[in-house]
Scaffold this motif. Structure first.
Motif, PDB file in Angstrom:
ATOM      1  N   ILE A  92       5.556  18.654  33.976  1.00  0.00           N
ATOM      2  CA  ILE A  92       6.645  18.141  34.650  1.00  0.00           C
ATOM      3  C   ILE A  92       8.025  18.820  34.199  1.00  0.00           C
ATOM      4  O   ILE A  92       8.361  18.295  33.193  1.00  0.00           O
ATOM      5  CB  ILE A  92       6.640  16.550  34.582  1.00  0.00           C
ATOM      6  N   SER A  93       8.309  19.651  35.046  1.00  0.00           N
ATOM      7  CA  SER A  93       9.560  20.365  34.582  1.00  0.00           C
ATOM      8  C   SER A  93      10.735  19.691  34.466  1.00  0.00           C
ATOM      9  O   SER A  93      11.997  20.220  33.880  1.00  0.00           O
ATOM     10  CB  SER A  93       9.548  21.703  35.352  1.00  0.00           C
ATOM     11  N   SER A  94      10.940  18.558  35.046  1.00  0.00           N
ATOM     12  CA  SER A  94      12.067  17.786  35.285  1.00  0.00           C
ATOM     13  C   SER A  94      12.546  16.714  34.169  1.00  0.00           C
ATOM     14  O   SER A  94      13.500  16.155  34.139  1.00  0.00           O
ATOM     15  CB  SER A  94      12.429  17.224  36.734  1.00  0.00           C
ATOM     16  N   LEU A  95      11.294  16.352  33.498  1.00  0.00           N
ATOM     17  CA  LEU A  95      11.520  15.285  32.480  1.00  0.00           C
ATOM     18  C   LEU A  95      12.355  15.444  31.630  1.00  0.00           C
ATOM     19  O   LEU A  95      12.179  16.506  30.548  1.00  0.00           O
ATOM     20  CB  LEU A  95      10.252  14.761  32.054  1.00  0.00           C
ATOM     21  N   GLU A  96      13.510  14.875  31.472  1.00  0.00           N
ATOM     22  CA  GLU A  96      14.526  14.896  30.216  1.00  0.00           C
ATOM     23  C   GLU A  96      14.465  14.006  29.195  1.00  0.00           C
ATOM     24  O   GLU A  96      14.772  14.047  28.034  1.00  0.00           O
ATOM     25  CB  GLU A  96      15.793  15.058  30.738  1.00  0.00           C
ATOM     26  N   ILE A  97      14.172  12.680  29.488  1.00  0.00           N
ATOM     27  CA  ILE A  97      14.308  11.588  28.711  1.00  0.00           C
ATOM     28  C   ILE A  97      13.035  10.850  28.554  1.00  0.00           C
ATOM     29  O   ILE A  97      12.502  10.235  29.493  1.00  0.00           O
ATOM     30  CB  ILE A  97      15.424  10.562  28.953  1.00  0.00           C
ATOM     31  N   LEU A  98      12.331  10.676  27.202  1.00  0.00           N
ATOM     32  CA  LEU A  98      10.910  10.143  27.297  1.00  0.00           C
ATOM     33  C   LEU A  98      10.916   9.094  25.853  1.00  0.00           C
ATOM     34  O   LEU A  98      11.220   9.541  24.839  1.00  0.00           O
ATOM     35  CB  LEU A  98       9.958  11.279  26.892  1.00  0.00           C
ATOM     36  N   SER A  99      10.888   7.694  26.240  1.00  0.00           N
ATOM     37  CA  SER A  99      10.903   6.904  25.090  1.00  0.00           C
ATOM     38  C   SER A  99       9.450   6.445  24.893  1.00  0.00           C
ATOM     39  O   SER A  99       8.764   5.545  25.907  1.00  0.00           O
ATOM     40  CB  SER A  99      11.932   5.714  25.359  1.00  0.00           C
ATOM     41  N   LEU A 100       8.760   6.448  23.573  1.00  0.00           N
ATOM     42  CA  LEU A 100       7.685   5.977  23.355  1.00  0.00           C
ATOM     43  C   LEU A 100       7.853   5.139  22.091  1.00  0.00           C
ATOM     44  O   LEU A 100       7.045   4.812  21.232  1.00  0.00           O
ATOM     45  CB  LEU A 100       6.664   7.111  23.032  1.00  0.00           C
ATOM     46  N   ASN A 101       9.247   4.704  22.076  1.00  0.00           N
ATOM     47  CA  ASN A 101       9.566   3.807  20.749  1.00  0.00           C
ATOM     48  C   ASN A 101       8.547   2.489  20.612  1.00  0.00           C
ATOM     49  O   ASN A 101       8.264   1.992  21.624  1.00  0.00           O
ATOM     50  CB  ASN A 101      10.902   3.572  20.811  1.00  0.00           C
ATOM     51  N   GLN A 102       8.306   1.866  19.512  1.00  0.00           N
ATOM     52  CA  GLN A 102       7.856   0.584  19.336  1.00  0.00           C
ATOM     53  C   GLN A 102       6.615   0.635  20.078  1.00  0.00           C
ATOM     54  O   GLN A 102       6.241  -0.403  20.622  1.00  0.00           O
ATOM     55  CB  GLN A 102       8.714  -0.538  19.785  1.00  0.00           C
ATOM     56  N   ASN A 103       5.595   1.523  19.606  1.00  0.00           N
ATOM     57  CA  ASN A 103       4.134   1.422  20.161  1.00  0.00           C
ATOM     58  C   ASN A 103       3.241   1.468  18.790  1.00  0.00           C
ATOM     59  O   ASN A 103       3.746   0.929  17.819  1.00  0.00           O
ATOM     60  CB  ASN A 103       3.910   2.712  21.027  1.00  0.00           C
ATOM     61  N   LYS A 104       1.980   1.738  18.957  1.00  0.00           N
ATOM     62  CA  LYS A 104       1.261   1.798  17.911  1.00  0.00           C
ATOM     63  C   LYS A 104       0.572   3.383  17.608  1.00  0.00           C
ATOM     64  O   LYS A 104      -0.542   3.201  17.292  1.00  0.00           O
ATOM     65  CB  LYS A 104      -0.053   0.783  17.992  1.00  0.00           C
ATOM     66  N   ILE A 105       1.528   4.211  18.177  1.00  0.00           N
ATOM     67  CA  ILE A 105       0.980   5.730  17.936  1.00  0.00           C
ATOM     68  C   ILE A 105       0.614   6.286  16.536  1.00  0.00           C
ATOM     69  O   ILE A 105       1.456   6.241  15.814  1.00  0.00           O
ATOM     70  CB  ILE A 105       1.831   6.520  18.863  1.00  0.00           C
ATOM     71  N   ASN A 106      -0.549   6.614  16.629  1.00  0.00           N
ATOM     72  CA  ASN A 106      -0.989   7.281  15.095  1.00  0.00           C
ATOM     73  C   ASN A 106      -1.197   8.668  15.302  1.00  0.00           C
ATOM     74  O   ASN A 106      -1.543   9.469  14.283  1.00  0.00           O
ATOM     75  CB  ASN A 106      -2.191   6.344  14.605  1.00  0.00           C
ATOM     76  N   TYR A 107      -1.451   9.157  16.548  1.00  0.00           N
ATOM     77  CA  TYR A 107      -1.976  10.689  16.650  1.00  0.00           C
ATOM     78  C   TYR A 107      -1.125  11.207  17.948  1.00  0.00           C
ATOM     79  O   TYR A 107      -0.881  10.498  19.025  1.00  0.00           O
ATOM     80  CB  TYR A 107      -3.396  10.599  17.180  1.00  0.00           C
ATOM     81  N   ILE A 108      -0.808  12.301  17.745  1.00  0.00           N
ATOM     82  CA  ILE A 108      -0.100  12.964  18.866  1.00  0.00           C
ATOM     83  C   ILE A 108      -0.914  14.552  18.822  1.00  0.00           C
ATOM     84  O   ILE A 108      -0.548  15.110  18.070  1.00  0.00           O
ATOM     85  CB  ILE A 108       1.266  13.316  18.807  1.00  0.00           C
TER      86      ILE A 108
END
Length: 470
Positions: A341-357
């Motif tokens: 997605i070449s247009s995406l500029e802002i991505l918020s993944l704050n306050q989750n339970k992410i332990n792996y990227i």
């Protein structure tokens, strides 16, 4: 710098979409080609026949008075009036709705206007707390004749039912209709609305079902704070849900805090024109693959504060600019989760339970400028989790489990202007680990979870000349 500040505000404060069209403020007169007569807060109790006579008056403000009676010919000598504000009065709505006629009015404000049953002290108290509507339920039958009316405000009137069989004839140019903060349970009135209506505000009512095949003229629909459990793919079983078929021109759709838990896979297939979609503060656990495939013009998608355990399929959203997924239950971000997605500029993944990227998670987002990963359970970011070719400028890694700067793997963040690493249990702060960051990167170290930060044995004077804020 101005663009940089905007990015920070959008990501960190999570500004609500469509702020301009969802304001709770009473609209002011926008016409400047005549007299704006302001009689607000004047203690007026009756508006008698031929109340004011002037061809120069284009705006008349009578809000916050004690008006309980308006003569049917009160405004006959105001031939050019285009804005009339009667908000916060005691008007007898039964007689007013059946006898009023406005030949030139384009904006009519009747917010919290029908409170004739309240004594003065009760009225003043509830007006202060914006709670007057709780006192008198109203079933409104409207026969107001206003051939040029475009904007009608009926908010905070405790309306339970609206009957307007001649709406299309009496208001043939109605464009904006504000029915927010009432007690509507159904939208049966919708079948009488003129085809000119493009913006409908029904937020903060008690609506459980919205099934209509007459959505094709709407461009904006706001349904926040109702009780819509399902977005239905068919109207045959949509008992407590919303049917969006034929919404081919809707550009702004807001369904925040409506207890939504289910989105049928084909529920959104007609929303080709949709640009802003707010599904925040609901109970959505899962969104089926391809559900968003027809939303090819979507620019902003707000899914914050739901119960999602995985990032939904957004691969078809090639115009997407902002994606808010904060405050969910997402555990991992897989490789190329967003495809390309070449247009995406802002991505918020704050306050989750992410332990792996995954190592290539953000490789398909070349325009990504602001990324929020704060408040998760990250201990390490793998090599090449983001490419040097990415445009990342603002990064939030605060309140995770990183024990060192090196574990954040920031080497490829060559365009970074700001990074927040506060609230991590850093054991050491090696200046060498920061050397690969751009020269002007701002590093937020506030409230680090460590009592002392060891200082390296390098030439700190030379380093401070480059990074003077340390």
């Amino acid at each position: 710098m101005f663009r940089f500040i905007i990015l920070i505000n959008l990501l960190y404060s999570l500004v609500q979409l469509n702020e301009a069209t969802t304001s709770e403020e009473i609209p002011i007169c926008q016409y400047t080609d005549g007299i704006n007569l302001n009689l607000a807060d004047s203690g007026i109790r009756q508006v008698n026949k031929l109340f004011v006579s002037s061809s120069q008056v284009v705006c008349l403000n009578l809000k916050n008075n004690e008006i309980n009676k308006i003569d049917s010919r009160a405004f006959d000598e105001l031939p050019n009036i285009r804005y009339l504000n009667l908000a916060n009065n005691y008007i007898d709505y039964k007689s007013y709705m059946m006898t009023s006629e406005y030949q030139s009015v384009e904006t009519l404000v009747l917010d919290e206007a029908f409170l004739i049953t309240l004594d003065h002290n009760t009225r003043e108290n509830c007006r202060y707390y914006r709670s007057c509507s709780q006192y008198t339920d109203k079933q409104i039958e409207m026969s107001i004749k206003a051939p040029l009316l475009k904007n009608l405000y009926l908010r905070y009137n405790n309306i339970t039912t609206i009957k307007i069989p001649l709406w299309a004839d009496n208001m043939p140019n109605l464009t904006y209709l504000y029915l927010s903060h009432n007690k509507l349970k159904t939208v049966d009135f919708f079948k009488y609305i003129p085809s000119t209506l493009t913006h409908l505000f029904l937020d903060s009512n008690q609506i459980t079902r919205f099934v209509s095949k007459l959505l094709h003229n709407l461009k904006e629909l706001k349904m926040d704070n109702n009780n819509i459990s399902t977005l239905c793919g068919t109207d045959n079983y949509c008992e407590e849900g919303m049917y969006l078929k034929n919404g081919i021109n809707i550009e702004n759709l807001s369904l925040s805090n409506v207890s939504l838990s289910t989105i049928d896979p084909d529920a959104l297939e007609d929303l080709h024109a949709l640009k802003n979609f707010n599904l925040s503060s609901n109970n959505i656990h899962k969104i089926s693959k391809h559900t968003f495939d027809n939303l090819t013009n979507l620019i902003n998608l707000d899914l914050q504060s739901n119960e999602l355990v995985a990032v939904p399929d957004i691969c078809a959203l090639q115009k997407l600019n902002t994606l808010l997924l904060n405050n969910n239950n997402i555990i991992r971000i897989d490789d190329r989760f967003a495809c390309n997605i070449s247009s995406l500029e802002i991505l918020s993944l704050n306050q989750n339970k992410i332990n792996y990227i995954g190592s290539g998670a953000f490789h398909g987002l070349p325009s990504l400028k602001a990324l929020g990963l704060s408040g998760n359970q990250l201990e390490v970011l793998t090599d090449n989790w983001i490419l040097a070719e990415n445009s990342l400028q603002v990064l939030y890694l605060n309140d995770n489990l990183f024990s060192s700067i090196a574990s954040m793997t920031l080497d490829n963040c060559t365009g970074l202007e700001s990074v927040n690493i506060a609230g991590n249990p850093l054991k050491t702060l090696s200046l060498k680990s920061l050397m690969n960051l751009p020269e002007n990167t701002v590093i937020d170290l506030n409230q680090l979870k460590t009592p002392e930060v060891p200082v390296c044995g390098c030439d700190c004077n030379a380093y401070q000349q480059r990074y003077g804020y340390l």
